[in-house]
Design a protein around this motif. Sequence first.
Motif, PDB file in Angstrom:
ATOM      1  N   ALA A   1       6.563   0.182 -10.497  1.00 53.77           N
ATOM      2  CA  ALA A   1       5.229  -0.225 -10.946  1.00 53.77           C
ATOM      3  C   ALA A   1       4.252  -0.288  -9.780  1.00 53.77           C
ATOM      4  O   ALA A   1       3.089   0.134  -9.905  1.00 53.77           O
ATOM      5  N   ARG A   2       4.693  -0.807  -8.644  1.00 56.05           N
ATOM      6  CA  ARG A   2       3.809  -0.877  -7.472  1.00 56.05           C
ATOM      7  C   ARG A   2       3.407   0.516  -6.998  1.00 56.05           C
ATOM      8  O   ARG A   2       2.274   0.745  -6.601  1.00 56.05           O
ATOM      9  N   ALA A  14      -0.344   2.020  -6.797  1.00 58.40           N
ATOM     10  CA  ALA A  14      -0.892   2.548  -5.546  1.00 58.40           C
ATOM     11  C   ALA A  14      -1.458   3.952  -5.752  1.00 58.40           C
ATOM     12  O   ALA A  14      -2.543   4.273  -5.248  1.00 58.40           O
ATOM     13  N   LEU A  15      -0.757   4.797  -6.489  1.00 57.73           N
ATOM     14  CA  LEU A  15      -1.270   6.139  -6.783  1.00 57.73           C
ATOM     15  C   LEU A  15      -2.554   6.062  -7.597  1.00 57.73           C
ATOM     16  O   LEU A  15      -3.504   6.815  -7.348  1.00 57.73           O
ATOM     17  N   ALA A  16      -2.584   5.150  -8.558  1.00 60.31           N
ATOM     18  CA  ALA A  16      -3.792   5.015  -9.370  1.00 60.31           C
ATOM     19  C   ALA A  16      -4.973   4.568  -8.528  1.00 60.31           C
ATOM     20  O   ALA A  16      -6.107   5.014  -8.739  1.00 60.31           O
ATOM     21  N   ARG A  17      -4.733   3.708  -7.549  1.00 60.01           N
ATOM     22  CA  ARG A  17      -5.825   3.184  -6.717  1.00 60.01           C
ATOM     23  C   ARG A  17      -6.495   4.275  -5.890  1.00 60.01           C
ATOM     24  O   ARG A  17      -7.679   4.197  -5.589  1.00 60.01           O
ATOM     25  N   VAL A  18      -5.733   5.309  -5.507  1.00 55.70           N
ATOM     26  CA  VAL A  18      -6.324   6.393  -4.727  1.00 55.70           C
ATOM     27  C   VAL A  18      -6.692   7.587  -5.599  1.00 55.70           C
ATOM     28  O   VAL A  18      -7.023   8.666  -5.095  1.00 55.70           O
ATOM     29  N   GLY A  19      -6.632   7.397  -6.927  1.00 57.35           N
ATOM     30  CA  GLY A  19      -7.029   8.460  -7.838  1.00 57.35           C
ATOM     31  C   GLY A  19      -6.077   9.626  -7.872  1.00 57.35           C
ATOM     32  O   GLY A  19      -6.484  10.770  -8.105  1.00 57.35           O
ATOM     33  N   ALA A  20      -4.790   9.360  -7.642  1.00 54.23           N
ATOM     34  CA  ALA A  20      -3.814  10.440  -7.578  1.00 54.23           C
ATOM     35  C   ALA A  20      -2.662  10.246  -8.557  1.00 54.23           C
ATOM     36  O   ALA A  20      -1.615  10.875  -8.410  1.00 54.23           O
ATOM     37  N   GLY A  21      -2.845   9.409  -9.559  1.00 59.93           N
ATOM     38  CA  GLY A  21      -1.775   9.177 -10.516  1.00 59.93           C
ATOM     39  C   GLY A  21      -1.334  10.440 -11.225  1.00 59.93           C
ATOM     40  O   GLY A  21      -0.149  10.607 -11.556  1.00 59.93           O
ATOM     41  N   ARG A  50      -4.407  11.553   0.237  1.00 56.11           N
ATOM     42  CA  ARG A  50      -4.487  10.465  -0.735  1.00 56.11           C
ATOM     43  C   ARG A  50      -3.101   9.940  -1.087  1.00 56.11           C
ATOM     44  O   ARG A  50      -2.894   8.723  -1.242  1.00 56.11           O
ATOM     45  N   VAL A  51      -2.135  10.842  -1.201  1.00 53.09           N
ATOM     46  CA  VAL A  51      -0.765  10.430  -1.518  1.00 53.09           C
ATOM     47  C   VAL A  51      -0.185   9.605  -0.375  1.00 53.09           C
ATOM     48  O   VAL A  51       0.487   8.585  -0.607  1.00 53.09           O
ATOM     49  N   LEU A  52      -0.439  10.010   0.864  1.00 50.02           N
ATOM     50  CA  LEU A  52       0.097   9.262   2.006  1.00 50.02           C
ATOM     51  C   LEU A  52      -0.551   7.891   2.135  1.00 50.02           C
ATOM     52  O   LEU A  52       0.101   6.926   2.547  1.00 50.02           O
ATOM     53  N   ALA A  96       1.361   4.192   1.942  1.00 41.92           N
ATOM     54  CA  ALA A  96       1.130   3.042   2.825  1.00 41.92           C
ATOM     55  C   ALA A  96       0.790   1.797   2.021  1.00 41.92           C
ATOM     56  O   ALA A  96       1.260   0.699   2.332  1.00 41.92           O
ATOM     57  N   LEU A  97      -0.020   1.946   0.979  1.00 44.26           N
ATOM     58  CA  LEU A  97      -0.378   0.792   0.151  1.00 44.26           C
ATOM     59  C   LEU A  97       0.833   0.279  -0.625  1.00 44.26           C
ATOM     60  O   LEU A  97       0.995  -0.937  -0.797  1.00 44.26           O
ATOM     61  N   ALA A  98       1.679   1.193  -1.099  1.00 43.95           N
ATOM     62  CA  ALA A  98       2.876   0.776  -1.832  1.00 43.95           C
ATOM     63  C   ALA A  98       3.828  -0.010  -0.946  1.00 43.95           C
ATOM     64  O   ALA A  98       4.649  -0.787  -1.443  1.00 43.95           O
ATOM     65  N   GLN A  99       3.730   0.163   0.343  1.00 38.20           N
ATOM     66  CA  GLN A  99       4.577  -0.573   1.287  1.00 38.20           C
ATOM     67  C   GLN A  99       4.246  -2.057   1.283  1.00 38.20           C
ATOM     68  O   GLN A  99       5.013  -2.859   1.815  1.00 38.20           O
ATOM     69  N   ASP A 100       3.106  -2.415   0.685  1.00 40.21           N
ATOM     70  CA  ASP A 100       2.691  -3.812   0.560  1.00 40.21           C
ATOM     71  C   ASP A 100       2.581  -4.493   1.929  1.00 40.21           C
ATOM     72  O   ASP A 100       3.157  -5.551   2.168  1.00 40.21           O
TER      73      ASP A 100
END
Length: 276
Positions: A117-118, A122-129, A146-148, A152-156
């Motif tokens: 889910a995280r 994270a993908l949705a936040r950068v518009g890459a879902g 954007r994926v990278l 990084a964001l998914a790493q929390d």
Amino acid sequence: MRIELTGVSVEVAGRRLVHDVTLRAGSGRMVGVVGPNGSGKSTLLRCVYRALRPAAGTVRLDGADLHAMDAREGARLLAALPQEAGTEFDFTVAEVVAMGRLPHQRGAGRASAEDTARCARALARVGAGHLAGRGFLGLSGGEKQRVLIARALAQDPRVLVLDEPTNHLDIAQQLEVLALVRAGDSAPDGDGRAGEPGGRLTVLTALHDLNLAARYCDELYVLAHGRIAAAGPPHDVLTPELLAEVFGVRAHRVRHPETGAVQLLFDRLAAPAADS
């Protein structure tokens, strides 16, 4: 979480590239490192995200020596996007982003429903879902970036280190990504952390574009020949005199009509008159 560099010097192949740098990014602040090519920006950041060890000085997170931390512990606190980041294997986008969850997993590293889910958030936040099922190597440069950032964001993390994060992005994407990072929560679902207002990330980033740096950063550090030439709020730092000395350009300062941030128009410096 604050990050502090004290007296940091970095050597590569026996050559000292960064000299006695002291820098601070307060909790929830976005701090930019700017300077001409070859000034030591990437070398300094590589030391911060532990790709290099300092020849002298310390890098601390809330007072704890980052280079003395266990690798997993450090990765839970700090995520990085190097200038040349990626993968040689054609993982799917979802698999690349899932790598950001590895520091939080135990044993065989099986992803939990929360991990999945995280990553999706994270993908949705950068518009890459919509890219989740695509192969990473088949993406454009901007899509990869954007994926990278999503990884990084998914790493929390509590601290995010970005080396030229707007590389390969078009103008709209540059603004979107920096606005996202500037306002970003320290967790993909926006759950704040104790002691950090709103849970905002602390961000340390190297930027090539001085106007983007002025618009999005709270403070700037200017590097020249591996040393700090100036530091402070963008309006105080990006003076015509400093830009002429460090970057070799003539700068005209204007105010952004909406944000009020200092913006710069550039000309070449006049060539010195030839002796008659």
